[in-house]
Scaffold this motif. Structure first.
Motif, PDB file in Angstrom:
ATOM      1  N   SER A  62       0.849  -1.184   0.000  1.00  0.00           N
ATOM      2  CA  SER A  62       0.000   0.000   0.000  1.00  0.00           C
ATOM      3  C   SER A  62       0.884   1.233   0.000  1.00  0.00           C
ATOM      4  CB  SER A  62      -0.902   0.018   1.241  1.00  0.00           C
ATOM      5  OG  SER A  62      -1.593   1.258   1.344  1.00  0.00           O
ATOM      6  N   ALA A  63       0.446   2.284  -0.704  1.00  0.00           N
ATOM      7  CA  ALA A  63       1.222   3.523  -0.760  1.00  0.00           C
ATOM      8  C   ALA A  63       1.227   4.252   0.579  1.00  0.00           C
ATOM      9  CB  ALA A  63       0.666   4.441  -1.851  1.00  0.00           C
ATOM     10  N   ARG A  64       0.362   3.848   1.472  1.00  0.00           N
ATOM     11  CA  ARG A  64       0.338   4.415   2.814  1.00  0.00           C
ATOM     12  C   ARG A  64       0.369   3.272   3.809  1.00  0.00           C
ATOM     13  NH1 ARG A  64      -3.968   8.862   5.227  1.00  0.00           N
ATOM     14  NH2 ARG A  64      -3.120   8.915   7.343  1.00  0.00           N
ATOM     15  N   ARG A  65       1.290   3.341   4.743  1.00  0.00           N
ATOM     16  CA  ARG A  65       1.418   2.254   5.708  1.00  0.00           C
ATOM     17  C   ARG A  65       0.167   2.179   6.574  1.00  0.00           C
ATOM     18  NH1 ARG A  65       6.623   0.569   5.228  1.00  0.00           N
ATOM     19  NH2 ARG A  65       8.108   2.151   4.496  1.00  0.00           N
ATOM     20  N   ARG A  66      -0.255   0.976   6.824  1.00  0.00           N
ATOM     21  CA  ARG A  66      -1.478   0.731   7.575  1.00  0.00           C
ATOM     22  C   ARG A  66      -1.294   1.064   9.048  1.00  0.00           C
ATOM     23  NH1 ARG A  66      -6.956   0.157   8.039  1.00  0.00           N
ATOM     24  NH2 ARG A  66      -7.494  -1.273   9.711  1.00  0.00           N
ATOM     25  N   TYR A  67      -2.213   1.855   9.591  1.00  0.00           N
ATOM     26  CA  TYR A  67      -2.278   2.029  11.033  1.00  0.00           C
ATOM     27  C   TYR A  67      -3.527   1.318  11.516  1.00  0.00           C
ATOM     28  CZ  TYR A  67      -5.991   5.481  10.369  1.00  0.00           C
ATOM     29  OH  TYR A  67      -7.166   6.102  10.030  1.00  0.00           O
ATOM     30  N   GLY A  68      -3.614   1.099  12.765  1.00  0.00           N
ATOM     31  CA  GLY A  68      -4.820   0.498  13.311  1.00  0.00           C
ATOM     32  C   GLY A  68      -4.654  -0.939  13.743  1.00  0.00           C
ATOM     33  N   ASP A  69      -3.455  -1.509  13.579  1.00  0.00           N
ATOM     34  CA  ASP A  69      -3.249  -2.886  13.983  1.00  0.00           C
ATOM     35  C   ASP A  69      -2.900  -3.003  15.464  1.00  0.00           C
ATOM     36  OD1 ASP A  69      -3.732  -3.857  11.455  1.00  0.00           O
ATOM     37  OD2 ASP A  69      -1.651  -3.635  10.833  1.00  0.00           O
ATOM     38  N   GLU A  70      -2.439  -1.911  16.066  1.00  0.00           N
ATOM     39  CA  GLU A  70      -2.044  -1.979  17.462  1.00  0.00           C
ATOM     40  C   GLU A  70      -3.270  -1.907  18.377  1.00  0.00           C
ATOM     41  OE1 GLU A  70      -0.774   2.210  16.036  1.00  0.00           O
ATOM     42  OE2 GLU A  70      -1.150   0.246  15.161  1.00  0.00           O
ATOM     43  N   ALA A  71      -3.049  -2.230  19.646  1.00  0.00           N
ATOM     44  CA  ALA A  71      -4.170  -2.373  20.584  1.00  0.00           C
ATOM     45  C   ALA A  71      -4.947  -1.082  20.762  1.00  0.00           C
ATOM     46  CB  ALA A  71      -3.642  -2.861  21.937  1.00  0.00           C
ATOM     47  N   GLY A  72      -4.303   0.061  20.593  1.00  0.00           N
ATOM     48  CA  GLY A  72      -5.002   1.332  20.778  1.00  0.00           C
ATOM     49  C   GLY A  72      -6.144   1.543  19.814  1.00  0.00           C
ATOM     50  N   TYR A  73      -6.146   0.772  18.722  1.00  0.00           N
ATOM     51  CA  TYR A  73      -7.224   0.885  17.738  1.00  0.00           C
ATOM     52  C   TYR A  73      -8.252  -0.245  17.866  1.00  0.00           C
ATOM     53  CZ  TYR A  73      -4.639   4.541  15.309  1.00  0.00           C
ATOM     54  OH  TYR A  73      -4.001   5.716  14.983  1.00  0.00           O
ATOM     55  N   ARG A  74      -8.238  -0.966  18.963  1.00  0.00           N
ATOM     56  CA  ARG A  74      -9.193  -2.066  19.155  1.00  0.00           C
ATOM     57  C   ARG A  74     -10.097  -1.822  20.357  1.00  0.00           C
ATOM     58  NH1 ARG A  74      -7.629  -6.262  15.565  1.00  0.00           N
ATOM     59  NH2 ARG A  74      -6.260  -5.197  14.136  1.00  0.00           N
ATOM     60  N   GLN A  75     -10.305  -0.564  20.720  1.00  0.00           N
ATOM     61  CA  GLN A  75     -11.005  -0.275  21.968  1.00  0.00           C
ATOM     62  C   GLN A  75     -12.520  -0.346  21.845  1.00  0.00           C
ATOM     63  OE1 GLN A  75      -9.058   2.173  24.919  1.00  0.00           O
ATOM     64  NE2 GLN A  75      -7.998   3.220  23.257  1.00  0.00           N
ATOM     65  N   GLU A  76     -13.037  -0.325  20.623  1.00  0.00           N
ATOM     66  CA  GLU A  76     -14.480  -0.478  20.436  1.00  0.00           C
ATOM     67  C   GLU A  76     -14.818  -1.828  19.809  1.00  0.00           C
ATOM     68  OE1 GLU A  76     -16.580   2.954  18.929  1.00  0.00           O
ATOM     69  OE2 GLU A  76     -14.886   4.277  19.366  1.00  0.00           O
ATOM     70  N   ASP A  77     -13.821  -2.656  19.616  1.00  0.00           N
ATOM     71  CA  ASP A  77     -13.989  -3.930  18.940  1.00  0.00           C
ATOM     72  C   ASP A  77     -14.639  -4.966  19.858  1.00  0.00           C
ATOM     73  OD1 ASP A  77     -12.677  -6.787  18.272  1.00  0.00           O
ATOM     74  OD2 ASP A  77     -12.922  -5.622  16.443  1.00  0.00           O
ATOM     75  N   ALA A  78     -15.573  -5.727  19.315  1.00  0.00           N
ATOM     76  CA  ALA A  78     -16.290  -6.731  20.113  1.00  0.00           C
ATOM     77  C   ALA A  78     -15.350  -7.773  20.694  1.00  0.00           C
ATOM     78  CB  ALA A  78     -17.358  -7.402  19.261  1.00  0.00           C
ATOM     79  N   ASP A  79     -14.303  -8.139  19.959  1.00  0.00           N
ATOM     80  CA  ASP A  79     -13.359  -9.136  20.465  1.00  0.00           C
ATOM     81  C   ASP A  79     -12.630  -8.626  21.707  1.00  0.00           C
ATOM     82  OD1 ASP A  79     -14.083 -10.876  18.480  1.00  0.00           O
ATOM     83  OD2 ASP A  79     -12.370 -10.420  17.189  1.00  0.00           O
ATOM     84  N   SER A  80     -12.316  -7.342  21.734  1.00  0.00           N
ATOM     85  CA  SER A  80     -11.661  -6.782  22.918  1.00  0.00           C
ATOM     86  C   SER A  80     -12.577  -6.870  24.130  1.00  0.00           C
ATOM     87  CB  SER A  80     -11.263  -5.324  22.662  1.00  0.00           C
ATOM     88  OG  SER A  80     -10.323  -5.214  21.623  1.00  0.00           O
TER      89      SER A  80
END
Length: 542
Positions: free
Chosen positions: A133-151
């Motif tokens: 991807s021309a832009r590196r992906r963010y959102g894989d770290e735990a700080g981006y999983r705070q509304e996720d059902a799995d969390s």
């Protein structure tokens, strides 16, 4: 003596169109509590979204930046954690900040990206995963999983605070009777058998109902998400009242009346579908509206065409065509959900008065976007920017401005203006790069000059009009007209909102409107140029 800085109770609902309130003129829907707040403030009659879907417009509200600028171009893209937000600026200025209810600045679930990278030709070298991807992906770290059902499935999980500037969070995720987050833990603590209540499979019988997006939930009013939001909001108000010298910003976010329509208890049948009037824009033909997307939707409903699905993609989910009965059911159930919110607002407003906070608290009431609710025989939302979808309520009730009480404004305002307006009232400087306009002058003076055009963006929304790929849309709303351009198509929309407020007569191909179309297209381009990000600023000029 320096004027005391006000508190803010910022109330936002989910998927509530502007005319679904009594104070906006609806004759059947009963919203006495919200109407009473509007009677103490100013009602904006032409308040528009920056994008008509949850995550992008909510991100615009808290950042004061357009979706193309803050990066949340559609649901499924998290707001970057390095974004500077309204609650963060207020917190830095000494405000206590809290979020109760739906945030939706991050994903509820983790699903594959809708559009993968371009295929690599045979024999070509493909870069590693970090280079595809021309832009590196963010959102894989735990700080981006705070509304996720799995969390939230982990009993030990807790929000990382501050969260986009909120020092306290009582979170609700998802919609209908299947909400999660802090709410679900609260409901299970109150009723250990709560798992047997939510969902279509466990719903109560509802003879005569045909809607695809609603069911009669077994969840009682006492365990509903609206009750949770009201109770926790009141708790926060009581906490804040104990230290009245420090102002607060309380973001009270109801996940209703977003589909699925599952109003609990007495709110299920508070309105009978057969008694509900269809919107004037339901449109029974003849076909004055030359619109390929609407034709495709109706073909799907009538079974004459399959729903278009791009190979390997997620099936289209969003707006769908409805008949008269389903439109009436959706409206009736939505009214029930709004009436429950209205009762909750009555309790919250009463608590403000009980605690003496009403004298210093600005109340804001708005929504993140609307819903077709039968307009043009559609339900839910898509990239077709009809008024019921892109126009939302915006009420500003300031106890320090009794001269404003019970007034309204017809000038163009939008979600892009919210952050600057709150900051202006709090006397806090906006962050460099914030867009939109502070509305203070307009709030004080109904004759104040404001913008004469407003931009609405849309990305990634798919409709039957795009048989493959994604739709990209830009809309210009002016004092009189609405112009919409669609990427990858040779058609568009142009409506005279003064003569045709229901948007039934598309002037796009009208020879007599050619000059008007050209002028509005140029103005749209200029608005798009004006919203290009100015950050980061250059260190020098050449």
């Amino acid at each position: 003596m320096r004027e005391r800085r006000p508190n803010f109770l910022f109330v936002i609902t989910d998927q509530q169109r502007a005319d679904h309130l009594g104070c906006y003129g609806h004759r059947q829907l009963r919203t006495p509590s919200i109407d009473a707040i509007a009677a103490r403030g100013v009602r904006m009659d032409r308040h528009y979204v920056a994008m008509p879907i949850c995550m992008p417009n909510r991100a615009t509200i808290v950042t004061g930046r357009m979706p193309s600028t803050h990066g949340v171009r559609h649901n499924g893209i998290e707001l970057p954690l390095d974004a500077v937000t309204l609650p963060e600026l207020l917190s830095d200025a000494g405000y206590r900040t809290a979020l109760v209810g739906k945030s939706h600045l991050q994903n509820f679930t983790q699903v594959p990206e809708q559009y993968g990278p371009e295929p690599v030709p045979e024999g070509w070298h493909a870069g590693g995963p970090a280079l595809r991807s021309a832009r590196r992906r963010y959102g894989d770290e735990a700080g981006y999983r705070q509304e996720d059902a799995d969390s939230w499935s982990d009993p030990a999980f807790r929000m990382r605070l501050p969260y986009y500037g909120f020092q306290h969070v009582d979170l609700v995720t998802r919609h209908g009777d299947r909400c999660g987050g802090d709410y679900l833990r609260w409901a299970r603590e109150r009723d250990p058998a709560f798992a047997t209540l939510p969902g279509r499979d466990q719903a109560l019988p509802a003879p005569g109902f045909t809607t695809r997006e609603g069911w009669r939930t077994r969840v009682p009013e006492s365990l509903h998400s609206t009750t949770f939001v009201a109770e926790r909001t009141i708790e926060r108000l009581r906490d804040f009242a104990r230290t009245p010298d420090s102002p607060f910003f309380l973001y009270c976010s109801f996940p209703d009346p977003h589909h699925p329509w599952t109003p609990p208890g007495r709110f299920w049948d508070a309105y009978r579908p057969e008694d509900v009037a269809l919107p004037d824009a339901y449109w029974n033909g003849p076909a004055r509206l030359d619109h390929p997307a609407l034709d495709a939707y109706r073909d799907q409903r009538d079974g004459t065409a399959p729903a278009p699905v791009r190979p390997g993609s997620i099936p289209i989910r969003g707006a769908y065509a409805c008949d008269r009965r389903e439109a009436q059911e959706a409206i009736a159930l939505t009214f029930g959900m709004i009436s429950m919110i209205d009762e909750a607002m009555g309790r919250i407003d009463g608590t403000l008065a009980e605690l003496g906070l009403d004298r210093d608290t600005v109340i804001v009431y708005t929504s993140d976007h609307g819903d077709y609710m039968g307009d043009h025989q559609l339900l839910l939302k898509s990239s077709l920017h009809f008024q019921g979808l892109v126009r939302t309520p915006f009420v500003w009730a300031d106890p320090a401005r009794p001269d404003q009480h019970g007034t309204s404004r017809s000038q163009l305002t939008g979600a892009i203006d919210v952050a600057r307006t709150v900051l202006e009232r709090a006397r806090v400087a906006p962050a460099d790069g914030m867009q939109g306009q502070a509305l203070g002058e307009l709030l004080h003076d109904p004759g104040a000059a404001t913008r004469d055009a407003l931009l609405i963006e849309d990305e990634e929304h798919r409709t039957p009009a795009w048989r493959a790929g994604r739709g990209r849309v830009r809309t210009l709303v002016t004092e009189r007209h609405r112009l919409t351009l669609y990427a990858g198509t040779d058609w568009g929309e142009l409506y005279d909102l003064a003569d045709d407020p229901l948007e039934l007569d598309n002037l796009w191909d009208d020879a007599n409107a050619a000059a008007l179309r050209a002028g509005l297209t140029e103005r749209l381009l200029r608005e798009m140029i004006d919203t290009v990000d100015v950050l980061p600023r250059p260190t020098r000029f050449a």
